[in-house]
Design a protein around this motif. Structure first.
Motif, PDB file in Angstrom:
ATOM      1  N   ASN A   1      64.295  59.100  40.217  1.00  0.00           N
ATOM      2  CA  ASN A   1      65.157  58.587  39.140  1.00  0.00           C
ATOM      3  C   ASN A   1      64.402  57.724  38.140  1.00  0.00           C
ATOM      4  O   ASN A   1      64.971  57.276  37.151  1.00  0.00           O
ATOM      5  N   SER A   2      63.110  57.467  38.397  1.00  0.00           N
ATOM      6  CA  SER A   2      62.329  56.622  37.492  1.00  0.00           C
ATOM      7  C   SER A   2      61.941  57.413  36.249  1.00  0.00           C
ATOM      8  O   SER A   2      61.798  58.639  36.276  1.00  0.00           O
ATOM      9  N   SER A   3      61.754  56.685  35.170  1.00  0.00           N
ATOM     10  CA  SER A   3      61.280  57.286  33.925  1.00  0.00           C
ATOM     11  C   SER A   3      59.829  56.878  33.703  1.00  0.00           C
ATOM     12  O   SER A   3      59.317  55.948  34.341  1.00  0.00           O
ATOM     13  N   ASN A   4      59.161  57.580  32.795  1.00  0.00           N
ATOM     14  CA  ASN A   4      57.750  57.272  32.529  1.00  0.00           C
ATOM     15  C   ASN A   4      57.561  55.913  31.879  1.00  0.00           C
ATOM     16  O   ASN A   4      56.458  55.366  31.896  1.00  0.00           O
ATOM     17  N   ALA A   5      58.629  55.360  31.313  1.00  0.00           N
ATOM     18  CA  ALA A   5      58.513  54.058  30.634  1.00  0.00           C
ATOM     19  C   ALA A   5      58.743  52.883  31.576  1.00  0.00           C
ATOM     20  O   ALA A   5      58.588  51.727  31.159  1.00  0.00           O
ATOM     21  N   ASP A   6      59.105  53.116  32.840  1.00  0.00           N
ATOM     22  CA  ASP A   6      59.321  52.016  33.782  1.00  0.00           C
ATOM     23  C   ASP A   6      58.006  51.295  34.040  1.00  0.00           C
ATOM     24  O   ASP A   6      56.940  51.913  34.182  1.00  0.00           O
ATOM     25  N   LEU A   7      58.102  49.964  34.124  1.00  0.00           N
ATOM     26  CA  LEU A   7      56.911  49.133  34.313  1.00  0.00           C
ATOM     27  C   LEU A   7      56.641  48.923  35.796  1.00  0.00           C
ATOM     28  O   LEU A   7      57.561  48.885  36.618  1.00  0.00           O
ATOM     29  N   LEU A   8      55.369  48.767  36.128  1.00  0.00           N
ATOM     30  CA  LEU A   8      54.933  48.590  37.514  1.00  0.00           C
ATOM     31  C   LEU A   8      53.922  47.464  37.573  1.00  0.00           C
ATOM     32  O   LEU A   8      52.977  47.410  36.769  1.00  0.00           O
ATOM     33  N   ASN A   9      54.117  46.553  38.526  1.00  0.00           N
ATOM     34  CA  ASN A   9      53.149  45.482  38.757  1.00  0.00           C
ATOM     35  C   ASN A   9      52.017  46.058  39.601  1.00  0.00           C
ATOM     36  O   ASN A   9      52.090  46.119  40.826  1.00  0.00           O
ATOM     37  N   TYR A  10      50.965  46.523  38.923  1.00  0.00           N
ATOM     38  CA  TYR A  10      49.909  47.257  39.627  1.00  0.00           C
ATOM     39  C   TYR A  10      49.083  46.346  40.531  1.00  0.00           C
ATOM     40  O   TYR A  10      48.474  46.819  41.501  1.00  0.00           O
ATOM     41  N   ARG A  11      49.034  45.054  40.247  1.00  0.00           N
ATOM     42  CA  ARG A  11      48.229  44.162  41.097  1.00  0.00           C
ATOM     43  C   ARG A  11      48.829  44.012  42.490  1.00  0.00           C
ATOM     44  O   ARG A  11      48.119  43.763  43.467  1.00  0.00           O
ATOM     45  N   SER A  12      50.151  44.171  42.584  1.00  0.00           N
ATOM     46  CA  SER A  12      50.788  44.067  43.911  1.00  0.00           C
ATOM     47  C   SER A  12      50.445  45.254  44.805  1.00  0.00           C
ATOM     48  O   SER A  12      50.671  45.203  46.012  1.00  0.00           O
ATOM     49  N   LEU A  13      49.900  46.339  44.219  1.00  0.00           N
ATOM     50  CA  LEU A  13      49.527  47.500  45.033  1.00  0.00           C
ATOM     51  C   LEU A  13      48.271  47.255  45.856  1.00  0.00           C
ATOM     52  O   LEU A  13      47.993  48.003  46.797  1.00  0.00           O
ATOM     53  N   PHE A  14      47.487  46.226  45.512  1.00  0.00           N
ATOM     54  CA  PHE A  14      46.201  45.996  46.162  1.00  0.00           C
ATOM     55  C   PHE A  14      46.171  44.684  46.955  1.00  0.00           C
ATOM     56  O   PHE A  14      45.100  44.201  47.309  1.00  0.00           O
ATOM     57  N   THR A  15      47.321  44.102  47.239  1.00  0.00           N
ATOM     58  CA  THR A  15      47.368  42.857  48.006  1.00  0.00           C
ATOM     59  C   THR A  15      47.306  43.151  49.500  1.00  0.00           C
ATOM     60  O   THR A  15      47.552  44.268  49.954  1.00  0.00           O
ATOM     61  N   GLU A  16      46.986  42.123  50.278  1.00  0.00           N
ATOM     62  CA  GLU A  16      46.947  42.212  51.740  1.00  0.00           C
ATOM     63  C   GLU A  16      47.681  41.017  52.329  1.00  0.00           C
ATOM     64  O   GLU A  16      47.704  39.933  51.726  1.00  0.00           O
ATOM     65  N   ASP A  17      48.265  41.218  53.517  1.00  0.00           N
ATOM     66  CA  ASP A  17      48.920  40.096  54.176  1.00  0.00           C
ATOM     67  C   ASP A  17      47.887  39.277  54.947  1.00  0.00           C
ATOM     68  O   ASP A  17      46.681  39.570  54.921  1.00  0.00           O
ATOM     69  N   GLU A  18      48.363  38.256  55.658  1.00  0.00           N
ATOM     70  CA  GLU A  18      47.429  37.346  56.325  1.00  0.00           C
ATOM     71  C   GLU A  18      46.686  38.013  57.476  1.00  0.00           C
ATOM     72  O   GLU A  18      45.626  37.539  57.907  1.00  0.00           O
ATOM     73  N   GLU A  19      47.193  39.128  58.000  1.00  0.00           N
ATOM     74  CA  GLU A  19      46.524  39.835  59.092  1.00  0.00           C
ATOM     75  C   GLU A  19      45.700  41.008  58.592  1.00  0.00           C
ATOM     76  O   GLU A  19      45.242  41.839  59.385  1.00  0.00           O
ATOM     77  N   GLY A  20      45.505  41.109  57.266  1.00  0.00           N
ATOM     78  CA  GLY A  20      44.644  42.143  56.720  1.00  0.00           C
ATOM     79  C   GLY A  20      45.320  43.465  56.470  1.00  0.00           C
ATOM     80  O   GLY A  20      44.643  44.436  56.083  1.00  0.00           O
ATOM     81  N   GLN A  21      46.626  43.575  56.681  1.00  0.00           N
ATOM     82  CA  GLN A  21      47.330  44.834  56.466  1.00  0.00           C
ATOM     83  C   GLN A  21      47.524  45.056  54.962  1.00  0.00           C
ATOM     84  O   GLN A  21      48.052  44.188  54.262  1.00  0.00           O
ATOM     85  N   SER A  22      47.109  46.217  54.466  1.00  0.00           N
ATOM     86  CA  SER A  22      47.223  46.528  53.044  1.00  0.00           C
ATOM     87  C   SER A  22      48.598  47.118  52.739  1.00  0.00           C
ATOM     88  O   SER A  22      49.404  47.379  53.634  1.00  0.00           O
ATOM     89  N   THR A  23      48.838  47.349  51.465  1.00  0.00           N
ATOM     90  CA  THR A  23      50.127  47.888  51.014  1.00  0.00           C
ATOM     91  C   THR A  23      50.212  49.383  51.328  1.00  0.00           C
ATOM     92  O   THR A  23      49.195  50.039  51.598  1.00  0.00           O
ATOM     93  N   PRO A  24      51.420  49.964  51.283  1.00  0.00           N
ATOM     94  CA  PRO A  24      51.541  51.419  51.519  1.00  0.00           C
ATOM     95  C   PRO A  24      50.722  52.266  50.551  1.00  0.00           C
ATOM     96  O   PRO A  24      50.290  53.359  50.905  1.00  0.00           O
ATOM     97  N   PHE A  25      50.474  51.762  49.339  1.00  0.00           N
ATOM     98  CA  PHE A  25      49.685  52.519  48.371  1.00  0.00           C
ATOM     99  C   PHE A  25      48.249  52.703  48.853  1.00  0.00           C
ATOM    100  O   PHE A  25      47.706  53.815  48.853  1.00  0.00           O
TER     101      PHE A  25
END
Length: 743
Positions: free
Chosen positions: A613-637
């Motif tokens: 349902n997303s359109s090409n104009a929807d904005l995405l916070n791309y920096r959140s795709l490369f974050t890690e939690d305190e135990e080193g687990q990365s994002t689904p991306f």
């Protein structure tokens, strides 16, 4: 209860086990039968059944049943006690009588019973039975006879007369009453337990029957569907065969029509030749007649022309010579062009022939196409039959080995943190991964309880950083501390100039970090933690590199890929706000991974937050795709990036094996692997190709032969080992594979 031996003719005679064994020297043979009230009280005590563990019995039903049985038993006891009380003193019936039994386990009305009763009457015993025993036997026969006369008697009711006789017997023998009562109660408890077990198994039996019927219905449905598909394929095959026959008939008719047209053409050609010759002869005759008439007219009127006859005669002679010459030329023309047809007819016939040839070619192409489709349908039919047999075998195997799926919700109360933490741990994981998570939780608790680790010694199979004799301390760090320590180790590994072996580097890092005295304890502690927590990305990758199961270049290349992707997204963010559109995300992914298929790019976008349902104009916070939690687990991306890399590597090696066309146990030479790699990846550079060959055959760089040298054929390795070695390094496709030419 034991059976006492009897003697006959000076030796023991075996006999069937009686209902009761009599004690010959019992001091209580003189007791009388108790009255009804005592019997009622004792019966209430003895008839109390112990409930088996786990069973549920209706108390009201049991109470009502017991009351009815007690009333019946009380009435019988009143009658029996009155009969037994007359002369009720028990007699010590001698045990030295012949091996006759008190009561055989036979029906009172059977033929065998009457036969044995007749034999006893013909051969009476030397000593009569006690009256009390005879009364018990008569009572038992009467009760059994009444039960046999009823049509709906059950085994439970058949036990009731024996139970009543046994209770009379227990009540009379006061000395053995506790023992006999305990025996009776034990049997009653076992009977009740067996009843409950049978009652509990009844629903399982019904469920088993239902499941069996469902499976049979599914199998029948599948067979019906297969029969329908086979019938449809047969019908389609028959239609195609009819179509082929029709095309063949049309071809034969067209060929006959072409032959007929050729024959008509030849006849027309001959007719035209004949008409042309006749016309030419007619013209010649007409000219001759005209010339003769002119000559006659000139001869009759010589003055008409006003010319000299000699001159006219000479002109006539010259004219006749010209006519002769013309006639000769005409004959020459006839001889040279007698078989020539008019251009118009030739062009018309050529056009007709061309049309017929095109129709013939078209029909031939249609026929060949129909033949190919027929062969494809036959192959598809055979493939369908094989798949059907395979699915049937899999269905039988699944029916034989299938087990119920585990209920993972039971782990909520066991795992530390309760249902919330278990939901977080189990999110998006299959059963195999959930088992790993559960084992990690159990192993973490056991690891926390250990205070020391035993040293593994100095064997060759022991990694260098674990070679130690004695006891080492468990430092018990948290998972976060271990992950941070491993990240620091990776940072130092990337910045060091002189590369040493990774296990040696790891131990030197621990010595530099904690000192030589604590390095071994931390080495054992870190090793046990990374070996346990396989679901953690940082720990699992570090463990694979440390144990030599994966090259460290794989980790480094993956980190470089993630960094490059973040850089491309940052460049696409012109406003430097940390936001890009979905269209920019798709463009960056396609430019960074030019060889990924469209569905792979779609999976990455979905992992990044895109949905249909997303359109090409929807904005995405791309920096959140490369974050890690305190135990080193990365994002689904990032996890999806790693999964696709592993899948692409497996697919690359699968194509290599398919290109070689060998089994895993076969040996492969260096030229064969070189040619296969170039075939599946033509864009592969020579340096990269050589690195793959060095890894597959474990050769030094200086000993790798050039292409075409003789010693290439002597370098062999088992295909399975070569693929395992290539699996360890960073191997990936460098260009698109050229499409195979169409056959």
């Amino acid at each position: 209860m034991a059976r006492e031996p009897t003697e006959a003719a000076g030796k023991p005679s075996p006999s069937p086990t009686p209902l009761f064994g009599l004690c010959p020297a019992s001091p209580h043979f003189g007791l009388y039968i108790p009255q009804c009230r005592a019997l009622q009280r004792r019966d209430n005590q003895c008839s109390t059944h112990m409930r088996p563990s786990g069973g549920i019995i209706d108390d009201s039903f049991l109470t009502e049943t017991k009351n009815i049985q007690n009333r019946k038993l009380s009435q019988k006891r009143k009658t029996l006690s009155c009969q037994f009380s007359i002369g009720g003193q028990l007699s010590p019936w001698p045990t030295h009588t012949s091996g006759q039994t008190i009561l055989h386990n036979r029906k009172p009305c059977s033929y065998d019973y009457r036969k044995r009763a007749g034999s006893w009457q013909q051969h009476p015993l030397g000593t009569t039975k006690p009256r009390y025993l005879e009364q018990l036997e008569n009572y038992l026969r009467k009760e059994l006879l009444l039960l046999d006369l009823s049509t709906d008697s059950t085994q439970e009711l058949r036990l009731q007369p024996y139970r009543e006789i046994f209770e009379f017997f227990i009540e009379d023998f006061k000395t053995y009453k506790p023992l006999l009562s305990s025996i009776k109660n034990a049997y009653e408890v076992m009977l009740a337990h067996q009843r409950e077990k049978i009652r509990a198994l009844e629903p399982l039996k019904a469920k088993l029957v239902t499941v069996n019927e469902d499976c049979n219905e599914r199998i029948l449905a599948m067979r019906a569907e297969e029969r329908y598909e086979i019938t449809m394929l047969k019908k389609e095959k028959m239609n195609l065969l009819k179509l082929i026959d029709k095309k063949n008939e049309e071809k034969i008719s067209l060929q006959s029509e072409v032959s007929k047209l050729r024959k008509n053409l030849a006849e027309e050609y001959l007719r035209y030749l004949t008409e042309r010759d006749a016309r030419k002869i007619l013209i010649a005759d007409l000219n001759e007649l005209r010339y003769q008439r002119e000559d006659m007219s000139l001869a009759q009127s010589p003055g008409i022309w006003g010319e000299d006859p000699v001159k006219l005669t000479l002109a006539l002679k010259m004219t006749r010579q010209d006519l002769t010459r013309t006639q000769m030329e005409l004959n020459t023309m006839k001889a040279n062009f007698g078989d020539v047809v008019p251009r118009r007819d030739f062009e018309m016939q050529e056009k007709t022939n061309k049309d017929l040839q095109e129709q013939l070619d078209s029909l031939r192409d249609d026929y060949e196409e129909v033949c190919k489709e027929h062969e494809i349908l036959l192959q598809l039919h055979m493939t369908t039959l094989k798949e059907r047999d395979q699915f049937h075998s899999e269905l039988q195997e699944i029916q034989r080995t299938s087990t119920p799926r585990p209920d993972w919700s039971k782990c909520e109360d066991v795992v530390a943190g309760g249902p919330d933490r278990w939901q977080m741990l189990a999110e998006g994981k299959n059963s195999d991964q959930l088992v790993d998570v559960l084992l990690e939780e159990i192993g973490e608790g056991l690891l926390r309880e250990k205070d020391f680790f035993p040293g593994l010694g100095y064997g060759e199979a022991i990694p260098p950083f674990l070679r130690f004799d004695g006891i080492v301390e468990n430092k018990k760090p948290t998972k976060k501390d271990v992950v941070n320590l491993l990240k620091d180790a990776w940072k130092q590994r990337l910045v060091e100039e002189q590369k040493e072996k990774f296990p040696d580097f790891f131990f030197n890092f621990l010595e530099h970090r904690f000192g030589p005295g604590e390095a071994m304890a931390w080495a054992y502690t870190i090793f046990e933690n990374i070996k346990l927590f396989r679901s953690n990305e940082v720990m699992s990758q570090f463990y694979a590199v440390l144990m030599g199961k994966r090259s460290e270049n794989v980790y480094i290349k993956q980190k470089e890929t993630v960094a490059q992707l973040l850089k491309e997204m940052t460049n696409a963010d012109s406003q430097n706000e940390g936001l890009i559109t979905m269209e920019h995300l798709s463009t960056v992914l396609k430019s960074t991974f030019p060889f990924k298929k469209e569905e792979k790019i779609q999976e990455l976008m979905e992992a990044g937050g895109w949905h249909p349902n997303s359109s090409n104009a929807d904005l995405l916070n791309y920096r959140s795709l490369f974050t890690e939690d305190e135990e080193g687990q990365s994002t689904p991306f990032v996890q999806k990036l790693w999964e696709q890399y592993v899948d692409e590597k497996d697919e690359y090696l699968r194509e290599l094996k398919q290109e070689l066309g060998m089994e895993l146990h076969n040996e492969v030479t260096l030229p064969q692997i070189r040619e296969a790699l170039i075939s599946i990846d033509p864009s592969l550079e020579k340096q990269t190709l050589n690195s793959y060959l060095i890894q597959a055959f474990q050769l030094p760089m200086t000993e790798l032969p050039e292409e075409g040298e003789e010693k290439e054929e002597s370098i062999v390795v088992q295909l399975k080992i070569a693929l395992q070695r290539l699996q360890m390094i960073d191997i990936r496709r460098m260009g698109s594979r050229e499409p195979e030419p169409a056959s």
